[in-house]
Design an enzyme around this catalytic site. Structure first.
Site: not given
Length: 389
Positions: A127, A269, A299
Site C-alpha cells: 500500500c 492510504h 481499500n
C-alpha cells in the site's frame, strides 16, 4: 533507523535543476458495485458493523476475466488525457497483485497504451507502493533518464481476498489511479518533494499473502489453501500505520519548510476511516483536511492515494494552490510521504465515471483515429472475492 530522505531535484554545476512536476491525474474503478447489504447476505456481518469499523458503504470489484493490467490501462489513459500528452519515457506500476509472477505487468500496460520501447517496471511496496513509485520516477527525471513518467497504482485485491473472512472481505477492493510527471523546476506548482521512505522488515508477517512465492514453493511442505489469501494483524497494523505515517509526514513537512497547520489537504492510504481520523488527530489537524473516498471505493491498495486525489481534483476538494501532503503505510512494513503545491490541471473525470471511447493521438497531436479496444482476456478464471447477491 532513518529511512531514505531526499530532494527530488538534480543539479550539476550550473545546469538547470530538474524536479518531477505533476502534469495529469486519472483514476478508474471497475463498474461492478458490491454494497454492504450484498456482503451481509453471505457473511456474518451487517451494514452498520461495516460502516462503524471501516467507514465503507460500497466497493468496486472486477468481473471474471478482468485483471490488474486492465485497471491500470484505463486509469493511465485518463491520466495521459489529463496531462495532454500521448506518450511518456517510462511507466512504473505499483501493485501487490501483478497479472503474473513473471513477467512484470508494466511492460504489457505500456504496450497496450502504444508505448512500446519505453522503460517499464513494477514496484512492490504493497500500500506504500504509489509513494515509492513517485520517488523512483522523480529519480528518473532528476537524473535525466526520462522527461515524462507515467506512475500507476493498480490492485485487484479481490484476487487475494478470502470471501469467508469478514475482516478483509468487507475492506479490500479493486481499482487503479495514475499520475503523469514531467521535468520542471522545483518552485513550480506540482513539483514533488522532498520524499521520506522507510521500512521495517521485522513486521513482515503483519500484512501478507503467505503462499505463492519462493518461500512457500521451496518449503517442501503442503500448503494450506488459506495461505493464498491476504491476512493482517489489524491491531498492530493500526498502531504502526498511524505512528509511521505521522512521523514520516512530519519529516517531509519540516524539510520543505512548512508548518503542519499550513497543510491544506492530507491524502493518505485509504485503509479505513478510523486510521484516517487517528492520523489527523496525531498530527493535530482538523479531520476535514483529510481527503477520503473510502466510503465509495474501499481499500484499493497501491491505487488508493491516486484514486482519492483524482476524485478530489474532479470534485474540487483539492484546488490549485493547495498545499498537499501524500502519506502511505503498507506491508513490508513500508511507509513513505511527499508534498506538493497542487497545480492547475485539465478537468479530470471522477474514477467512478464509465470509460469513454479512447482516441489515439500521434506525437504531434494530429491523429484522431479510434484507439484499439481494451484488451479482452480469452479465458475467464474465477475471481476470489466477497459474495454478492
Amino acid at each position: 533507523m532513518q529511512g531514505i530522505q531526499y530532494e527530488s531535484t538534480y543539479s550539476a554545476g550550473t545546469v538547470t535543476t530538474r524536479s518531477a512536476v505533476l502534469a495529469g491525474v486519472g483514476g478508474w474503478v471497475p463498474p461492478r458495485v458490491v454494497t454492504n447489504a450484498d456482503l451481509s447476505a453471505g457473511l456474518d456481518t451487517s451494514d452498520e458493523w461495516i460502516r462503524s469499523r471501516t467507514g465503507i458503504a460500497q466497493r468496486h470489484l472486477v468481473d471474471p476475466g478482468m485483471s490488474t493490467a486492465d485497471l491500470a490501462v484505463e486509469a493511465a489513459r485518463r491520466a495521459l488525457a489529463s496531462a495532454g500528452t500521448p506518450g511518456v519515457d517510462a511507466v512504473v506500476v505499483a501493485t501487490m497483485t501483478p497479472d503474473r509472477s513473471c513477467p512484470a505487468t508494466a511492460p504489457e500496460v505500456a504496450s497496450r497504451l502504444g508505448l512500446t520501447g519505453v522503460a517499464a517496471y513494477d514496484l512492490g511496496a504493497v500500500c506504500s507502493g504509489f509513494v515509492y513509485s513517485l520517488a523512483t520516477a522523480a529519480g528518473l527525471i532528476a537524473t535525466e533518464l526520462a522527461d515524462q513518467v507515467l506512475v500507476i497504482g493498480a490492485d485487484a485485491l479481490s484476487s487475494v481476498t478470502n470471501p469467508a473472512d469478514r475482516t478483509t472481505a468487507v475492506v479490500l477492493a479493486d481499482g487503479a489511479g495514475a499520475f503523469v510527471l514531467r521535468a520542471g523546476g522545483p518552485d513550480e506548482p506540482g513539483a514533488l518533494g522532498p520524499f521520506d521512505l522507510g521500512s521495517d522488515g521485522g513486521g513482515s508477517d503483519l500484512i501478507q499473502v503467505a503462499a505463492g512465492g519462493a518461500r512457500q514453493r521451496l518449503s517442501g511442505r503442503p500448503t494450506d489453501p488459506a495461505d493464498f489469501y491476504f491476512t493482517m494483524d489489524g491491531r498492530e497494523v493500526f498502531r504502526n500505520a498511524v505512528t509511521r505515517m505521522a512521523a514520516s509526514s512530519r519529516t517531509v513537512v519540516r524539510r520543505v519548510g512548512w508548518q503542519l497547520d499550513e497543510v491544506d489537504r492530507v491524502v493518505s492510504h485509504q485503509a479505513n476511516s478510523r486510521i484516517l481520523s487517528a492520523l489527523a488527530d496525531e498530527l493535530d489537524l482538523d479531520r476535514k483536511r483529510i481527503v477520503s473516498n473510502i466510503d465509495r471505493v474501499g481499500n484499493t491498495g497501491a491505487a488508493s492515494i491516486p484514486l482519492a486525489i483524482a476524485d478530489a481534483d474532479a470534485t474540487g476538494v483539492v484546488t490549485a494552490g493547495d498545499r498537499v501532503l501524500l502519506t502511505a503505510f503498507g506491508g513490508g512494513l513500508t511507509w513513505g510521504s511527499t508534498v506538493l503545491v497542487w497545480p492547475r490541471l485539465r478537468p479530470a473525470e471522477r474514477p467512478e465515471d464509465p470509460p469513454k471511447p479512447a482516441v489515439a493521438t500521434d506525437p504531434a497531436g494530429a491523429g484522431t483515429e479510434p484507439a484499439p479496444a481494451p484488451h479482452q482476456p480469452t479465458s475467464e478464471p474465477p475471481v476470489a472475492g466477497p459474495a454478492t447477491r
